[in-house]
Design an enzyme around this catalytic site. Structure first.
Site, short mmCIF file in Angstrom:
data_model
loop_
_atom_site.label_atom_id
_atom_site.label_comp_id
_atom_site.label_asym_id
_atom_site.label_seq_id
_atom_site.Cartn_x
_atom_site.Cartn_y
_atom_site.Cartn_z
N TYR A 1 17.15 -41.81 -84.37
CA TYR A 1 17.81 -42.98 -83.38
C TYR A 1 16.65 -43.65 -82.15
O TYR A 1 16.48 -44.61 -82.30
CB TYR A 1 19.03 -42.50 -82.64
N SER B 1 18.14 -49.15 -76.12
CA SER B 1 18.78 -48.11 -75.78
C SER B 1 17.97 -47.38 -74.57
O SER B 1 16.58 -47.70 -74.30
CB SER B 1 18.90 -47.20 -76.65
N1 LIG Z 1 27.68 -47.02 -75.97
C1 LIG Z 1 26.31 -46.84 -75.59
O1 LIG Z 1 26.40 -45.72 -74.93
C2 LIG Z 1 25.23 -47.36 -76.03
C3 LIG Z 1 23.74 -46.87 -75.39
C4 LIG Z 1 22.79 -47.46 -75.76
C5 LIG Z 1 22.72 -48.14 -76.46
N2 LIG Z 1 23.83 -48.85 -77.28
C6 LIG Z 1 23.67 -49.91 -78.21
O2 LIG Z 1 24.55 -50.81 -78.04
C7 LIG Z 1 24.96 -51.60 -79.33
C8 LIG Z 1 26.45 -51.56 -79.11
O3 LIG Z 1 26.96 -50.36 -79.03
P1 LIG Z 1 28.47 -49.89 -78.89
O4 LIG Z 1 28.50 -48.58 -77.93
O5 LIG Z 1 29.29 -51.15 -78.41
O6 LIG Z 1 28.91 -49.23 -80.24
P2 LIG Z 1 30.34 -49.53 -80.97
O7 LIG Z 1 30.31 -48.54 -82.11
O8 LIG Z 1 31.30 -49.43 -80.20
O9 LIG Z 1 30.47 -50.94 -81.56
C9 LIG Z 1 29.21 -51.44 -82.63
C10 LIG Z 1 29.94 -52.30 -83.48
O10 LIG Z 1 28.94 -52.87 -84.28
C11 LIG Z 1 29.38 -52.69 -85.79
N3 LIG Z 1 28.19 -52.69 -86.70
C12 LIG Z 1 27.42 -51.56 -86.79
N4 LIG Z 1 26.40 -51.80 -87.58
C13 LIG Z 1 26.81 -53.03 -88.23
C14 LIG Z 1 25.90 -53.93 -89.00
N5 LIG Z 1 24.92 -53.54 -89.63
N6 LIG Z 1 26.26 -55.12 -89.09
C15 LIG Z 1 27.63 -55.59 -88.47
N7 LIG Z 1 28.14 -54.84 -87.57
C16 LIG Z 1 27.73 -53.59 -87.31
C17 LIG Z 1 30.47 -51.74 -85.94
O11 LIG Z 1 31.39 -51.88 -86.85
C18 LIG Z 1 31.02 -51.89 -84.31
O12 LIG Z 1 32.05 -52.69 -84.49
C19 LIG Z 1 24.40 -50.56 -80.33
O13 LIG Z 1 23.15 -51.29 -80.63
C20 LIG Z 1 24.04 -49.45 -79.59
O14 LIG Z 1 22.89 -48.74 -80.38
C21 LIG Z 1 25.00 -48.07 -77.11
#
Ligand SMILES: NC(=O)c1ccc[n+]([C@@H]2O[C@H](COP(=O)([O-])OP(=O)(O)OC[C@H]3O[C@@H](n4cnc5c(N)ncnc54)[C@H](O)[C@@H]3O)[C@@H](O)[C@H]2O)c1
Length: 260
Positions: free
Chosen positions: A146, A133
Site C-alpha cells: 500500500y 495517503s
Molecule cells: N480513509 C482513510 O483513512 C484514507 C487515508 C489515506 C488515504 N485514503 C485514500 O482515499 C481514497 C478514498 O478512500 P475512502 O476511505 O473513501 O475509501 P472507501 O473504501 O470508503 O471508498 C472507496 C470507494 O472507491 C471504490 N473503488 C475502489 N477501487 C475502485 C476502482 N478501481 N474503480 C472504481 N471504484 C473503485 C470503492 O468501491 C468505494 O466505493 C482512497 O484512494 C484511499 O486509499 C483513505
C-alpha cells in the site's frame, strides 16, 4: 469527475461538488454504493451522472470519459480518489499482492488520468487531484504494498505537474489524507495470514480521525486553489513534518511517537 464516488471520501466529494453547482460525473465499481451517492447528490439539488466502472480499466475509463463528455460537454476537474487499502508487509505479501495493490491505487489514477486528461487541458480552470495517503509521505512497517502504491501516486502526480508546467490553465494536486472515518478498512485487501478484521477494528479505534465530509472540504479547498500538496488531518501534517525534519532518520522518530 470523481472516481471511487460510491462511498467514503469520494461520496462526500460528489455531494459537495453537487451542492456547489457542479455537474458531477461519478464512477465506482460498486453500483449499489454509486446509486446511493447519486440519490444523495440529487436529494441536495445537485446534477450527477453515475457510471459503473473500474477506474483501473483503461478501456472502460475511455468509455466513461466519452459518456461524461457527451452528457456535460467537457471536464474541468478530475479527482482520482478510487483506491484500496491493503494490510500486509513485505514478509507476508506475495509479488502478486504488490501487483494487485499497485493496480488498485496507481493503476486507477493512471487509467483515469489518461482517459480524462485531453478534456481537462481544454478547460480554462483545469484541475487534477490524485488521492495518495499519509503513507505516501512516510514508509512504515507492515504496509509495503500500500505504501509503495501511494508513494507511486505521489510520483505520478509530481511528474504530471512537471509535464503540464507549460499549461497555466491546469493545476495538479496530490492529496495526503491521514486517517479518515470511512469503511475503507472493512473492504481492505490483506496478505494471507494477516488478521484483516483485527486491523480494521484497530483502524476504527485509533487510526480514523477525520470525518469524510471534512476531508472532502479540505480536498476541494486545496484543489480550487491549485495547491500542489494537500494534507488532511493533524496526523498527515505530523507525518509530513517528521519526514521533512528528520530526513533519513524519520523512522526512528515515528517509532518514538507511536510508542509514546
Ligand atoms: N480513509 C482513510 O483513512 C484514507 C487515508 C489515506 C488515504 N485514503 C485514500 O482515499 C481514497 C478514498 O478512500 P475512502 O476511505 O473513501 O475509501 P472507501 O473504501 O470508503 O471508498 C472507496 C470507494 O472507491 C471504490 N473503488 C475502489 N477501487 C475502485 C476502482 N478501481 N474503480 C472504481 N471504484 C473503485 C470503492 O468501491 C468505494 O466505493 C482512497 O484512494 C484511499 O486509499 C483513505
Amino acid at each position: 469527475m470523481v472516481t471511487g464516488a460510491g462511498a467514503g471520501i469520494g461520496r462526500e466529494l460528489a455531494v459537495a461538488l453537487g451542492e456547489a453547482g457542479a455537474l458531477v460525473g461519478a464512477v465506482d465499481v460498486d453500483g449499489v454504493g454509486l446509486g446511493e451517492t447519486v440519490e444523495r447528490v440529487r436529494g441536495r439539488g445537485g446534477r450527477v451522472l453515475g457510471v459503473v466502472g473500474d477506474a483501473a480499466d483503461s478501456e472502460r475509463m475511455r468509455e466513461v470519459s466519452a459518456e461524461v463528455v457527451g452528457a456535460f460537454g467537457g471536464v474541468d476537474v478530475l479527482i482520482n480518489n478510487a483506491g484500496r487499502l491493503f494490510y500486509g508487509g513485505v514478509g507476508e505479501s506475495e509479488v502478486e499482492d504488490f501487483e494487485v495493490v499497485m493496480r488498485a491505487n496507481l493503476g486507477a489514477a493512471v487509467a483515469s488520468t489518461k482517459a480524462f486528461l485531453p478534456y481537462v487541458v481544454e478547460s480554462s480552470g483545469g484541475r487534477i487531484a490524485n488521492i495518495s495517503s499519509a503513507y505516501g509521505l512516510i514508509g512504515v512497517g507492515g504496509a509495503a504494498p500500500y505504501t509503495a502504491a501511494k508513494f507511486a501516486v505521489r510520483g505520478f502526480s509530481e511528474s504530471l505537474r512537471s509535464e503540464l508546467r507549460g499549461r497555466p490553465n491546469v493545476a495538479v494536486s496530490c492529496v495526503y489524507p491521514g486517517g479518515v472515518k470511512t469503511g475503507i478498512a472493512w473492504s481492505a485487501l490483506a496478505a494471507a495470514g494477516v488478521d484483516a478484521r483485527k486491523a480494521a477494528e484497530r483502524f476504527d479505534r485509533v487510526v480514523a480521525r477525520t470525518e469524510p465530509r471534512v476531508a472532502a472540504r479540505v480536498v476541494l479547498n486545496g484543489v480550487a486553489r491549485g495547491r500542489s500538496r494537500v494534507l488532511i488531518g493533524a496526523d498527515a501534517v505530523l507525518a509530513d513534518a517528521v519526514a521533512r525534519l528528520a530526513g533519513g532518520q524519520y523512522e526512528k522518530l515515528i517509532r518514538l511517537v507511536v510508542r509514546g
